[in-house]
Design a protein around this motif. Sequence first.
Motif, mmCIF file in Angstrom:
data_model
loop_
_atom_site.group_PDB
_atom_site.id
_atom_site.type_symbol
_atom_site.label_atom_id
_atom_site.label_comp_id
_atom_site.label_asym_id
_atom_site.label_seq_id
_atom_site.Cartn_x
_atom_site.Cartn_y
_atom_site.Cartn_z
ATOM 1 N N GLY A 275 0.809 -1.213 0.000
ATOM 2 C CA GLY A 275 0.000 0.000 0.000
ATOM 3 C C GLY A 275 0.841 1.259 0.000
ATOM 4 O O GLY A 275 2.079 1.220 -0.072
ATOM 5 N N PRO A 276 0.191 2.425 0.081
ATOM 6 C CA PRO A 276 0.898 3.701 0.055
ATOM 7 C C PRO A 276 1.763 3.893 1.299
ATOM 8 O O PRO A 276 1.521 3.295 2.353
ATOM 9 N N THR A 277 2.763 4.749 1.186
ATOM 10 C CA THR A 277 3.712 5.007 2.265
ATOM 11 C C THR A 277 3.203 6.116 3.188
ATOM 12 O O THR A 277 2.712 7.150 2.738
ATOM 13 N N SER A 278 3.327 5.877 4.490
ATOM 14 C CA SER A 278 3.020 6.881 5.495
ATOM 15 C C SER A 278 4.323 7.371 6.112
ATOM 16 O O SER A 278 5.373 6.732 5.999
ATOM 17 N N GLY A 279 4.269 8.522 6.776
ATOM 18 C CA GLY A 279 5.469 8.994 7.444
ATOM 19 C C GLY A 279 5.384 10.438 7.871
ATOM 20 O O GLY A 279 4.367 11.115 7.696
ATOM 21 N N GLN A 280 6.476 10.893 8.457
ATOM 22 C CA GLN A 280 6.599 12.274 8.921
ATOM 23 C C GLN A 280 7.751 12.944 8.192
ATOM 24 O O GLN A 280 8.823 12.358 8.022
ATOM 25 N N LEU A 281 7.514 14.176 7.745
ATOM 26 C CA LEU A 281 8.541 14.975 7.084
ATOM 27 C C LEU A 281 8.942 16.140 7.964
ATOM 28 O O LEU A 281 8.114 16.701 8.711
ATOM 29 N N ARG A 282 10.212 16.508 7.882
ATOM 30 C CA ARG A 282 10.701 17.721 8.542
ATOM 31 C C ARG A 282 11.303 18.620 7.476
ATOM 32 O O ARG A 282 12.080 18.162 6.636
ATOM 33 N N ALA A 283 10.934 19.922 7.541
ATOM 34 C CA ALA A 283 11.427 20.856 6.534
ATOM 35 C C ALA A 283 11.783 22.177 7.194
ATOM 36 O O ALA A 283 11.111 22.630 8.131
ATOM 37 N N ARG A 284 12.847 22.792 6.714
ATOM 38 C CA ARG A 284 13.177 24.151 7.162
ATOM 39 C C ARG A 284 12.141 25.109 6.586
ATOM 40 O O ARG A 284 11.844 25.065 5.382
ATOM 41 N N PHE A 285 11.577 25.946 7.447
ATOM 42 C CA PHE A 285 10.479 26.812 7.025
ATOM 43 C C PHE A 285 10.879 28.275 7.204
ATOM 44 O O PHE A 285 11.268 28.697 8.286
ATOM 45 N N ASN A 286 10.781 29.049 6.125
ATOM 46 C CA ASN A 286 11.243 30.434 6.143
ATOM 47 C C ASN A 286 10.106 31.451 6.113
ATOM 48 O O ASN A 286 10.345 32.639 5.912
ATOM 49 N N GLY A 287 8.876 30.986 6.311
ATOM 50 C CA GLY A 287 7.740 31.884 6.221
ATOM 51 C C GLY A 287 7.224 32.354 7.566
ATOM 52 O O GLY A 287 7.745 31.998 8.630
ATOM 53 N N SER A 288 6.168 33.153 7.517
ATOM 54 C CA SER A 288 5.518 33.675 8.700
ATOM 55 C C SER A 288 4.434 32.708 9.172
ATOM 56 O O SER A 288 4.181 31.665 8.532
ATOM 57 N N GLU A 289 3.757 33.062 10.261
ATOM 58 C CA GLU A 289 2.638 32.245 10.728
ATOM 59 C C GLU A 289 1.511 32.234 9.693
ATOM 60 O O GLU A 289 0.839 31.217 9.504
ATOM 61 N N GLU A 290 1.321 33.369 9.030
ATOM 62 C CA GLU A 290 0.302 33.426 7.978
ATOM 63 C C GLU A 290 0.669 32.513 6.813
ATOM 64 O O GLU A 290 -0.206 31.850 6.227
ATOM 65 N N ASP A 291 1.973 32.446 6.494
ATOM 66 C CA ASP A 291 2.419 31.545 5.429
ATOM 67 C C ASP A 291 2.187 30.091 5.813
ATOM 68 O O ASP A 291 1.794 29.270 4.973
ATOM 69 N N ALA A 292 2.421 29.778 7.090
ATOM 70 C CA ALA A 292 2.198 28.406 7.552
ATOM 71 C C ALA A 292 0.726 28.037 7.456
ATOM 72 O O ALA A 292 0.371 26.923 7.021
ATOM 73 N N ALA A 293 -0.145 28.973 7.839
ATOM 74 C CA ALA A 293 -1.587 28.715 7.744
ATOM 75 C C ALA A 293 -2.014 28.516 6.294
ATOM 76 O O ALA A 293 -2.826 27.629 5.982
ATOM 77 N N ALA A 294 -1.441 29.320 5.389
ATOM 78 C CA ALA A 294 -1.772 29.187 3.964
ATOM 79 C C ALA A 294 -1.288 27.847 3.422
ATOM 80 O O ALA A 294 -1.974 27.208 2.606
#
Length: 329
Positions: A275-294
Motif C-alpha cells: 500500500g501507500p507510504t506513510s510517514g513524517q517529514l521535517r522541513a526548514r520553514f522560512n515563512g511567517s505564521e500566515e504563510d504556515a496557515a496558507a
Amino acid sequence: MTTVMATDTLAIATRALTKQFDRHVAVCEVDLQIASGEVYGLVGPNGAGKTTLLRLLAGMELPTAGEIHLHGRRFWCDARGNPLRQYLGYLADDFPLYDEMTVVEYLDYFARLYNLRQPKRRRRVQEVLELVQLTTKRHSAIATLSRGMKQRLGLARTLVHEPLLLLLDEPVSGLDPRARLQFRDIIGTLREAGMTVLISSHILSDLAQICTAIGIMELGYLVESAPLSVLHDRLGSRWLYVSAPGALEALTGELRNAPQVGELEVVSQSRAGTGPTSGQLRARFNGSEEDAAALLRALVTANIPVTEFRCTPDDLETIFHALDHQQAS
C-alpha cells in the motif's frame, strides 16, 4: 549590533567594566544593558567570567576599571552604606545557610539586617514564604530541608527587602527536574510583577523558558547580547513537521513546491504491505505564521490527509552552538 540606550532608561548599564586578578582578566570591558523588567540570561563556559560579573554588579568585587549604573545612578561599589544596595538581591552559588535555624528565623534574621521593622517585617517574611512555597516549612529546621527547598529559601532571603534587581548565580545547579520547574515558576511570577532579573545558568532549556534576553560570555568578554527573539531570527531556524498517513509521496511533492519550504527530510516512514507510504517529514520553514496557515490550507485543498502540522523554532542550545561555530569560522 546592540542599540545603545540612555542609562536612565535601564535597570543595569555598565561601561567598559573590567576586573583583573593579578595577570588574569576575568571580565574585560563589558558594556551590558538590561532594561527594567527584563529577565536576562547569562550563559557561557566555566571560567567565562559570569560569576565575577555578577559579583561586580552586586558590589562584592571592586572593578579594576569601568562604571556600573543602576537605574541611571552611578553605583560606587566601595561606598559603605550605598543606598543603591537596597535595590539589589544577590543569590550566590554558595549562599550561606544556618542549619540550626528554622526557616522563619532565618528570614527574620536577614529582614532585621535590612532594618525592616515590625509589623512590616512579619508581613514581608510571610509574603516571601508564600512566594517560594515554603509556608508549611516555616518552623522546620533548615537542616531538614531538601536541596530544592534550600534553594528556594535562599531566593526568599534575597527578596525579603523588596529589591528592584535580582542577581542569581546558577540558582538551579544540582536540582532535580521538579525543583527546577518550581524555581522557574517563581521567576515567572517575579517577571510578571515587573522585577528585573539577571540569571546565570548552564541549563539552557530553563533560560529559554523564562528569559527575554540572553548574553553570552567568552574569556571575560560579552560576545553577544540581544533579545531572545532576535537571536532566534538571526541564528536559528524554524522547522516544519508534517505527517500524512498513506500520502508521503504526495505530501513531499506539495512541500517541495511551496516557496517557503527549504531543505526537506523524511523523519520516519512506513508501508503496509504494497500500500501507500506513510510517514513524517521535517522541513526548514522560512515563512511567517500566515504563510504556515496558507500552506496548511493548500495541503488540505490538495486532499493530503494531514494528521500533524507544527512549526518549531531551534532551541537555545542549538542557537548557542550556531553562534560558537560562527565565531570560530
